[in-house]
Design a protein around this motif. Structure first.
Motif, PDB file in Angstrom:
ATOM      1  N   UNK A  35       0.830  -1.208   0.000  1.00  0.00           N
ATOM      2  CA  UNK A  35       0.000   0.000   0.000  1.00  0.00           C
ATOM      3  C   UNK A  35       0.860   1.251   0.000  1.00  0.00           C
ATOM      4  N   UNK A  36       2.050   1.154   0.586  1.00  0.00           N
ATOM      5  CA  UNK A  36       2.887   2.351   0.716  1.00  0.00           C
ATOM      6  C   UNK A  36       3.687   2.659  -0.534  1.00  0.00           C
ATOM      7  N   UNK A  37       4.280   1.630  -1.145  1.00  0.00           N
ATOM      8  CA  UNK A  37       5.205   1.911  -2.248  1.00  0.00           C
ATOM      9  C   UNK A  37       4.868   1.216  -3.559  1.00  0.00           C
ATOM     10  N   UNK A  38       3.896   0.312  -3.557  1.00  0.00           N
ATOM     11  CA  UNK A  38       3.546  -0.383  -4.796  1.00  0.00           C
ATOM     12  C   UNK A  38       4.387  -1.630  -5.012  1.00  0.00           C
ATOM     13  N   UNK A  39       3.939  -2.452  -5.943  1.00  0.00           N
ATOM     14  CA  UNK A  39       4.555  -3.764  -6.148  1.00  0.00           C
ATOM     15  C   UNK A  39       6.019  -3.680  -6.572  1.00  0.00           C
ATOM     16  N   UNK A  40       6.314  -2.811  -7.502  1.00  0.00           N
ATOM     17  CA  UNK A  40       7.646  -2.818  -8.087  1.00  0.00           C
ATOM     18  C   UNK A  40       8.700  -2.240  -7.141  1.00  0.00           C
ATOM     19  N   UNK A  41       8.334  -1.212  -6.429  1.00  0.00           N
ATOM     20  CA  UNK A  41       9.283  -0.605  -5.495  1.00  0.00           C
ATOM     21  C   UNK A  41       9.462  -1.480  -4.258  1.00  0.00           C
ATOM     22  N   UNK A  42       8.450  -2.237  -3.933  1.00  0.00           N
ATOM     23  CA  UNK A  42       8.528  -3.129  -2.782  1.00  0.00           C
ATOM     24  C   UNK A  42       9.602  -4.203  -2.979  1.00  0.00           C
ATOM     25  N   UNK A  43      10.425  -4.404  -1.965  1.00  0.00           N
ATOM     26  CA  UNK A  43      11.415  -5.481  -2.021  1.00  0.00           C
ATOM     27  C   UNK A  43      11.089  -6.520  -0.948  1.00  0.00           C
ATOM     28  N   UNK A  44      11.558  -7.716  -1.185  1.00  0.00           N
ATOM     29  CA  UNK A  44      11.315  -8.783  -0.219  1.00  0.00           C
ATOM     30  C   UNK A  44      11.984  -8.442   1.120  1.00  0.00           C
ATOM     31  N   UNK A  45      13.112  -7.767   1.042  1.00  0.00           N
ATOM     32  CA  UNK A  45      13.771  -7.327   2.270  1.00  0.00           C
ATOM     33  C   UNK A  45      12.893  -6.389   3.093  1.00  0.00           C
ATOM     34  N   UNK A  46      12.226  -5.485   2.407  1.00  0.00           N
ATOM     35  CA  UNK A  46      11.328  -4.563   3.112  1.00  0.00           C
ATOM     36  C   UNK A  46      10.296  -5.340   3.910  1.00  0.00           C
ATOM     37  N   UNK A 117      -5.336   1.850  -2.220  1.00  0.00           N
ATOM     38  CA  UNK A 117      -3.889   2.055  -2.320  1.00  0.00           C
ATOM     39  C   UNK A 117      -3.200   0.804  -2.844  1.00  0.00           C
ATOM     40  N   UNK A 118      -3.619  -0.329  -2.339  1.00  0.00           N
ATOM     41  CA  UNK A 118      -3.017  -1.580  -2.791  1.00  0.00           C
ATOM     42  C   UNK A 118      -3.303  -1.804  -4.270  1.00  0.00           C
ATOM     43  N   UNK A 119      -4.530  -1.554  -4.677  1.00  0.00           N
ATOM     44  CA  UNK A 119      -4.881  -1.771  -6.088  1.00  0.00           C
ATOM     45  C   UNK A 119      -4.074  -0.861  -6.996  1.00  0.00           C
ATOM     46  N   UNK A 120      -3.916   0.379  -6.591  1.00  0.00           N
ATOM     47  CA  UNK A 120      -3.116   1.297  -7.400  1.00  0.00           C
ATOM     48  C   UNK A 120      -1.671   0.816  -7.443  1.00  0.00           C
ATOM     49  N   UNK A 121      -1.204   0.287  -6.332  1.00  0.00           N
ATOM     50  CA  UNK A 121       0.184  -0.180  -6.266  1.00  0.00           C
ATOM     51  C   UNK A 121       0.483  -1.351  -7.183  1.00  0.00           C
ATOM     52  N   UNK A 122      -0.512  -2.161  -7.463  1.00  0.00           N
ATOM     53  CA  UNK A 122      -0.287  -3.329  -8.312  1.00  0.00           C
ATOM     54  C   UNK A 122      -0.959  -3.196  -9.673  1.00  0.00           C
ATOM     55  N   UNK A 123      -1.499  -2.015  -9.957  1.00  0.00           N
ATOM     56  CA  UNK A 123      -2.295  -1.834 -11.174  1.00  0.00           C
ATOM     57  C   UNK A 123      -1.567  -2.288 -12.429  1.00  0.00           C
TER      58      UNK A 123
END
Lengths: 217, 217
Positions: A35-46, A117-123
């Motif tokens: 929800x905060x940064x979207x799918x692509x910016x999200x890392x598994x480490x985060x 927010x989540x939907x926009x993040x993975x749109x």
DNA sequence: TGGTTTCGGAACTGTCGAGTCTCGTATATG
DNA sequence: CATATACGAGACTCGACAGTTCCGAAACCA
């Protein structure tokens, strides 16, 4: 954030048996990051860091980042209190407007905004990952639309509105406006704005009119 | 794809002076890739290949991938024929419904669908790149909403509808539904569906009714 | 208490893509 | 024709991140 304090309060849950509630903690963390940064910016480490887990732990349970995210969405807790077949069935207040307004609980609005927010993040992933698309619509879109549909069908059954209205279209008006506002006005749709939509658009479209002075809830 | 044949027909344009029309070819290629795979999956190589250009050529003109994309959107050709201050002003047909239907030209629908794909492709970047958000709303959202607003204001001025209707809200219904359909029903909104929205939702909301048998265009 | 298992953390590998650089070529200018 | 310039192509560096492996610690069980 989510259940931060509650999780810290528990005795550290380790040892023999795989802890099933730990899965949910990790999935929640994934949703938060999503929800905060979207799918692509999200890392598994985060996700691992936020869940206070090792990256290896995540890969012990999910085989890839994509699978983790799909599972996080698919296993999402339903925010709405009463539900049947996954769709929230609002209480029958006797009138269409009453039913519609009753659907717009403050908690439902809050959860809806997180969903948006989540939907926009993975749109941008949806067209490339059919599984993601399925999970997303099944969890976040269909239940909401279905709630509207149920309430409108009820109004038809009690002969409050004409039976030939386009329930399909009118049921998607609310979700559509919510998404639009979240994307382009970058502001969380409020309870008031949704009630305003009901009164000025949906009710006129079915041949009803809003109360002059709306006592709202 | 775009202007493939037209570009091949030209004599290869090289040599001394920097070719300005070459810029537009590259930006068009960027938009094509963007619409197909989204911002994150898109690579600079993809754009270069599609434009039959070297990657170095792109970096000679734009300093980064992000800047290229922002410029591609900002410099986007306006699809609509007549415009003023960037917003398309539809012809005055004498009635609100006539004006609204006149806005829904087949070409406008096609272009709109391309815009929608692009917007979905960069959705998750918008919150992190304010420039992108600005360019996107200024080019793709505001002009469309403004067209609706102009037409409705005209209806108010000619006393066709009440002056106290929520023009703001009603102007965004069309764009909102288009985005919703593009995202969740993964189908391009059609001219027919938009006219149906006009007749069953927008017109009732302003106190008008649709013609019984609509001859449409 | 000792053995077993999963854990968090951290170091590691491999890939992919942004951004740079070089080079042979094609074109315009003079 | 000679020179200068922008070009396409492709080789290159480098950082980031997905996914793997290893290890000491911690908890459960017998």
């Amino acid at each position: 954030m989510t259940t931060e304090t509650a999780r810290d309060a528990e005795p550290a849950r380790l040892g023999r048996k795989r802890d099933h509630s730990r899965d949910q903690d990790i999935l929640d963390a994934a949703l938060d990051v999503l929800a905060e940064v979207g799918y692509n910016t999200m890392t598994v480490d985060m996700v691992a860091t936020r869940a206070k887990a090792g990256k290896a732990t995540l890969y012990r349970r999910w085989s890839s980042k994509a699978e983790l995210v799909v599972d996080a969405i698919a296993c999402m807790k339903r925010p709405l209190p009463q539900e049947r077949d996954g769709t929230y069935v609002p209480p029958d207040t006797g009138t269409l407007r009453g039913d519609l307004v009753a659907m717009v609980k403050p908690k439902a609005v809050t959860d809806s905004n997180r969903h948006l927010k989540i939907m926009i993040g993975v749109a941008s992933m949806m067209s490339q990952e059919p599984q993601l698309f399925e999970a997303l619509t099944a969890i976040m879109v269909k239940p909401r639309v279905e709630s509207y549909r149920v309430v409108m069908q009820r109004a038809i059954d009690r002969c409050e509105i004409r039976p030939d209205i386009d329930v399909e279209l009118l049921s998607s008006l609310g979700p559509a406006m919510a998404m639009y506002r979240a994307m382009y006005e970058q502001q969380a749709p409020s309870r008031e704005s949704i009630i305003h939509l009901i009164d000025t658009v949906i009710l006129p479209a079915v041949g009803l009119s809003a109360p002059l002075e709306n006592a709202d809830e």
